[in-house]
Design a protein around this motif. Structure first.
Motif, PDB file in Angstrom:
ATOM      1  N   GLU A  83       1.213  -1.305  -0.644  1.00 46.06           N
ATOM      2  CA  GLU A  83       0.124  -0.274  -0.176  1.00 46.06           C
ATOM      3  C   GLU A  83       0.865   0.964   0.076  1.00 46.06           C
ATOM      4  O   GLU A  83       1.960   1.269   0.449  1.00 46.06           O
ATOM      5  CB  GLU A  83      -0.982   0.240   1.442  1.00 46.06           C
ATOM      6  CG  GLU A  83      -0.471   0.477   2.818  1.00 46.06           C
ATOM      7  CD  GLU A  83      -1.704   0.028   3.664  1.00 46.06           C
ATOM      8  OE1 GLU A  83      -2.653  -0.174   3.229  1.00 46.06           O
ATOM      9  OE2 GLU A  83      -1.272   0.556   4.694  1.00 46.06           O
ATOM     10  N   GLN A  84       0.415   2.254  -0.748  1.00 46.69           N
ATOM     11  CA  GLN A  84       0.750   3.553  -0.898  1.00 46.69           C
ATOM     12  C   GLN A  84      -0.280   4.881  -0.288  1.00 46.69           C
ATOM     13  O   GLN A  84      -0.710   4.219  -0.912  1.00 46.69           O
ATOM     14  CB  GLN A  84       1.513   3.712  -1.833  1.00 46.69           C
ATOM     15  CG  GLN A  84       2.207   2.973  -2.732  1.00 46.69           C
ATOM     16  CD  GLN A  84       1.505   1.335  -3.528  1.00 46.69           C
ATOM     17  OE1 GLN A  84       0.637   1.504  -3.372  1.00 46.69           O
ATOM     18  NE2 GLN A  84       2.355   0.687  -3.265  1.00 46.69           N
ATOM     19  N   HIS A  85       0.610   5.553   0.137  1.00 49.12           N
ATOM     20  CA  HIS A  85      -0.197   6.875   1.168  1.00 49.12           C
ATOM     21  C   HIS A  85       0.412   8.047  -0.253  1.00 49.12           C
ATOM     22  O   HIS A  85       0.454   8.513  -1.157  1.00 49.12           O
ATOM     23  CB  HIS A  85       0.723   8.313   1.819  1.00 49.12           C
ATOM     24  CG  HIS A  85       0.099   8.562   2.364  1.00 49.12           C
ATOM     25  ND1 HIS A  85       1.095   9.316   3.442  1.00 49.12           N
ATOM     26  CD2 HIS A  85      -0.673   8.977   2.321  1.00 49.12           C
ATOM     27  CE1 HIS A  85      -0.338   9.898   3.827  1.00 49.12           C
ATOM     28  NE2 HIS A  85      -1.042   9.810   4.046  1.00 49.12           N
TER      29      HIS A  85
ATOM     30  N   ASP B  36      -4.950   9.074   2.741  1.00 51.77           N
ATOM     31  CA  ASP B  36      -4.710   7.987   3.046  1.00 51.77           C
ATOM     32  C   ASP B  36      -4.163   5.993   2.534  1.00 51.77           C
ATOM     33  O   ASP B  36      -3.532   7.089   1.152  1.00 51.77           O
ATOM     34  CB  ASP B  36      -5.496   7.765   4.265  1.00 51.77           C
ATOM     35  CG  ASP B  36      -5.600   7.103   5.610  1.00 51.77           C
ATOM     36  OD1 ASP B  36      -5.345   5.712   5.004  1.00 51.77           O
ATOM     37  OD2 ASP B  36      -6.245   7.215   6.502  1.00 51.77           O
ATOM     38  N   ALA B  37      -3.939   5.545   2.825  1.00 50.22           N
ATOM     39  CA  ALA B  37      -3.874   4.583   1.892  1.00 50.22           C
ATOM     40  C   ALA B  37      -4.252   4.121   1.174  1.00 50.22           C
ATOM     41  O   ALA B  37      -5.763   4.644   0.704  1.00 50.22           O
ATOM     42  CB  ALA B  37      -3.323   3.534   2.651  1.00 50.22           C
ATOM     43  N   ASN B  38      -3.503   4.170  -0.199  1.00 49.47           N
ATOM     44  CA  ASN B  38      -4.672   3.682  -1.360  1.00 49.47           C
ATOM     45  C   ASN B  38      -5.693   2.325  -1.164  1.00 49.47           C
ATOM     46  O   ASN B  38      -6.901   1.749  -2.116  1.00 49.47           O
ATOM     47  CB  ASN B  38      -3.418   3.640  -2.705  1.00 49.47           C
ATOM     48  CG  ASN B  38      -2.711   2.604  -2.689  1.00 49.47           C
ATOM     49  OD1 ASN B  38      -3.175   2.061  -1.252  1.00 49.47           O
ATOM     50  ND2 ASN B  38      -2.150   2.255  -3.361  1.00 49.47           N
TER      51      ASN B  38
ATOM     52  N   ASN C 224      -5.559 -10.115  -9.387  1.00 51.14           N
ATOM     53  CA  ASN C 224      -7.367  -9.730  -9.988  1.00 51.14           C
ATOM     54  C   ASN C 224      -8.765  -9.265  -9.446  1.00 51.14           C
ATOM     55  O   ASN C 224      -9.347  -9.464  -9.986  1.00 51.14           O
ATOM     56  CB  ASN C 224      -7.584 -10.852 -11.184  1.00 51.14           C
ATOM     57  CG  ASN C 224      -6.434 -10.213 -12.929  1.00 51.14           C
ATOM     58  OD1 ASN C 224      -6.439  -9.170 -13.145  1.00 51.14           O
ATOM     59  ND2 ASN C 224      -6.167 -11.845 -13.441  1.00 51.14           N
ATOM     60  N   LYS C 225      -8.649 -10.279  -7.994  1.00 51.87           N
ATOM     61  CA  LYS C 225      -9.435  -9.614  -7.346  1.00 51.87           C
ATOM     62  C   LYS C 225      -9.551  -8.646  -6.155  1.00 51.87           C
ATOM     63  O   LYS C 225     -10.468  -8.845  -4.861  1.00 51.87           O
ATOM     64  CB  LYS C 225      -9.236 -11.267  -6.628  1.00 51.87           C
ATOM     65  CG  LYS C 225      -9.494 -12.084  -6.751  1.00 51.87           C
ATOM     66  CD  LYS C 225     -11.065 -12.737  -7.856  1.00 51.87           C
ATOM     67  CE  LYS C 225     -11.017 -14.483  -8.197  1.00 51.87           C
ATOM     68  NZ  LYS C 225     -12.326 -14.027  -8.831  1.00 51.87           N
ATOM     69  N   GLY C 226      -8.728  -7.790  -6.937  1.00 46.82           N
ATOM     70  CA  GLY C 226      -8.044  -6.579  -5.425  1.00 46.82           C
ATOM     71  C   GLY C 226      -7.255  -6.754  -4.943  1.00 46.82           C
ATOM     72  O   GLY C 226      -7.212  -5.315  -4.163  1.00 46.82           O
ATOM     73  N   ASN C 227      -6.553  -7.643  -4.229  1.00 48.51           N
ATOM     74  CA  ASN C 227      -5.209  -7.166  -3.881  1.00 48.51           C
ATOM     75  C   ASN C 227      -4.111  -7.096  -4.961  1.00 48.51           C
ATOM     76  O   ASN C 227      -3.392  -7.585  -5.019  1.00 48.51           O
ATOM     77  CB  ASN C 227      -5.491  -8.307  -3.100  1.00 48.51           C
ATOM     78  CG  ASN C 227      -6.421  -9.166  -2.735  1.00 48.51           C
ATOM     79  OD1 ASN C 227      -6.599  -9.069  -1.446  1.00 48.51           O
ATOM     80  ND2 ASN C 227      -7.459 -10.107  -3.306  1.00 48.51           N
ATOM     81  N   PRO C 228      -3.959  -5.400  -3.994  1.00 46.48           N
ATOM     82  CA  PRO C 228      -2.135  -4.784  -4.630  1.00 46.48           C
ATOM     83  C   PRO C 228      -0.594  -5.264  -4.470  1.00 46.48           C
ATOM     84  O   PRO C 228      -0.944  -5.242  -3.063  1.00 46.48           O
ATOM     85  CB  PRO C 228      -2.896  -3.739  -4.401  1.00 46.48           C
ATOM     86  CG  PRO C 228      -3.452  -3.279  -3.399  1.00 46.48           C
ATOM     87  CD  PRO C 228      -4.732  -4.710  -2.991  1.00 46.48           C
ATOM     88  N   GLY C 229      -0.236  -6.356  -4.433  1.00 49.37           N
ATOM     89  CA  GLY C 229       0.599  -7.141  -4.730  1.00 49.37           C
ATOM     90  C   GLY C 229       2.153  -6.345  -5.098  1.00 49.37           C
ATOM     91  O   GLY C 229       1.630  -4.689  -4.946  1.00 49.37           O
ATOM     92  N   ALA C 230       3.040  -6.898  -4.945  1.00 52.39           N
ATOM     93  CA  ALA C 230       4.184  -5.960  -5.377  1.00 52.39           C
ATOM     94  C   ALA C 230       5.153  -6.712  -6.559  1.00 52.39           C
ATOM     95  O   ALA C 230       6.360  -6.202  -6.520  1.00 52.39           O
ATOM     96  CB  ALA C 230       5.510  -6.566  -4.045  1.00 52.39           C
TER      97      ALA C 230
END
Length: 448
Positions: A169-171, A289-291, A361-367
């Protein structure tokens, strides 16, 4: 009779030899040799699935990424022949369960989800985490270099890889597209532009506020950090508390002034759910806040401005835009796991490029940067949100909290500075006192 029998045997021998020669020569000498039988004692099934019959215990958080992985587990079990026992817990329950089991020296769970910012340093210091450096680097196909630099830095403790990133996550800055367009205000790119825009759009009489963010003592620390970083400050450096430096005070002052001058009533009691709630109800022009929590702003059932939300990179301070860019969740291996190779096999699969693409693809931002580069890797997110997230993956700061064991106490100490300033106390005096308290905490952890 005897002579006749000898003639028959001779003819049979010649025929056998002739057939052998023909088989060897074949048609033009292209005959394939007969496949060799497996040596006695060789189990070809075991060779293909070296972990066949093994059982792993995995503990996950009640998190969308955990849900996505559970749905994909049949693929892993079919591929490896292993059986996976999965348990899921809410965040606090998860931390408590892991602490109890690891303190008791339990060999289970083999693999677990954890929050690197809060737990990596403590777990590693206590010997509960198995370093993954050799596993992750020995397999070229795994491609550890595909991970964003900051995400790997977040999970690194004392130069060792404590786990593998799963969620980042990023600000970022959320804004009301319609309000900016109507007022003719461009999207702020600097802190000065943000403050000017917040001031112009602030209209308390009509319950419209220029800016909203966390004001709760402990909760605000993750957010004020980016304001400090963008002024060239940090919570600590080389074992020394640095929250009363001119740069740190400037960053905290900017954050305080935005909340104090343009924030809604009750901001002192707001964590992210309350703050984004104000924004979603159409009562704030900007929200920082967090994205990762963006769905709360665009869910039509929760938000009155679902179709009016914009996303922008974190505004630049005097040292540029330096938001946190962190691994919020990762996968780690129990140092006492009975079969570490099998445990790594699961981690490797769950964090592979293929599975990361499916969970993202399920909306989980990976790295994994390669996944962000794929059109299908960003298809689950709003277009503007994805562009901002992809850009912020390239840089930023690898922590949103002070890197100490007792994160909770550190948050209370640092958060008090902003809260005192919000209530009218002198921010420098508050920062000086907090710096002494924070240094005492650091020294205590280092045995001084």
């Amino acid at each position: 009779m005897k002579n006749r029998l000898n003639r028959v045997l001779s003819i049979g021998l010649v025929a056998s030899m002739s057939m052998g020669l023909l088989a060897a020569c074949g048609s033009g000498g292209n005959a394939q040799p007969k496949a060799q039988e497996p040596a006695k004692g060789t189990d070809t099934k075991a060779a293909a699935k070296p972990f066949e019959g093994k059982k792993l215990t995995i503990v996950l958080a009640n998190h969308p990424w955990g849900d996505a992985i559970k749905a994909l587990l049949p693929q892993f079990e079919e591929k490896t022949g292993m059986k996976v026992d999965v348990q899921s817990f809410f965040e606090d329950q998860l931390s408590q369960k892991l602490t109890v089991q690891f303190t008791a020296g339990s060999a289970t769970p083999d693999v677990f989800m954890y929050r690197p910012l809060q737990e990596a340093k403590l777990y590693y210091k206590n010997g509960w985490i198995a370093p993954l450096d050799e596993y992750a680097k020995k397999d070229a196909d795994y491609d550890l270099a595909d991970y964003s630099k900051a995400s790997i830095s977040t999970v690194t403790v004392d130069g060792k890889l404590s786990g593998i990133p799963t969620i980042t996550e990023q600000h970022i800055l959320y804004y009301r597209k319609d309000l900016l367009e109507k007022a003719g205000i461009p999207v702020p790119k600097t802190m000065d532009e943000l403050e000017a825009a917040a001031k112009k759009l602030n209209d308390p009489k009509n319950e419209m506020y220029g800016f909203v963010a966390r004001g709760q003592r402990s909760a605000l620390v993750t957010q004020v950090g980016s304001f400090m970083y963008s002024e060239g400050a940090d919570f600590m450096k080389d074992g020394k508390a640095t929250i009363n430096t001119p740069e740190a005070i400037k960053g905290m002052t900017i954050y305080t002034n935005l909340l104090k001058n343009y924030g809604p009533p009750g901001v002192l009691n707001m964590s992210w759910p309350q703050a984004i709630g104000v924004f979603a109800q159409g009562k704030a022009a900007f929200f920082a806040d967090a994205n990762s929590i963006y769905k709360n702003a665009i869910d039509p059932e929760k938000s009155k401005v679902a179709d009016k939300v914009g996303y922008a990179q974190f505004p630049a301070g005097s040292k540029g835009s330096q938001p946190y860019n962190v691994t919020s969740w990762g996968l780690a291996m129990n140092s006492k796991a009975a079969n570490k190779d099998a445990a790594w096999e699961f981690i490797k699969w769950a964090t592979s490029k293929e599975i990361t693409l499916q969970t993202q693809n399920k909306g989980n931002p990976g790295a994994r940067l390669s996944v962000w580069d794929k059109p299908e890797g960003i298809a689950a997110f709003p277009k503007e949100w994805a562009a901002v997230a992809k850009e912020e993956q390239k840089g930023g700061v690898d922590h949103s909290l002070p890197p100490v064991n007792n994160v909770g106490e550190a948050r209370d100490i640092i958060g008090a500075v902003v809260q005192k300033a919000l209530t009218g106390e002198d921010i420098k005096a508050a920062a000086d006192q907090a710096n002494k308290d924070f240094q005492a905490l650091i020294d205590k952890e280092n045995g001084k």
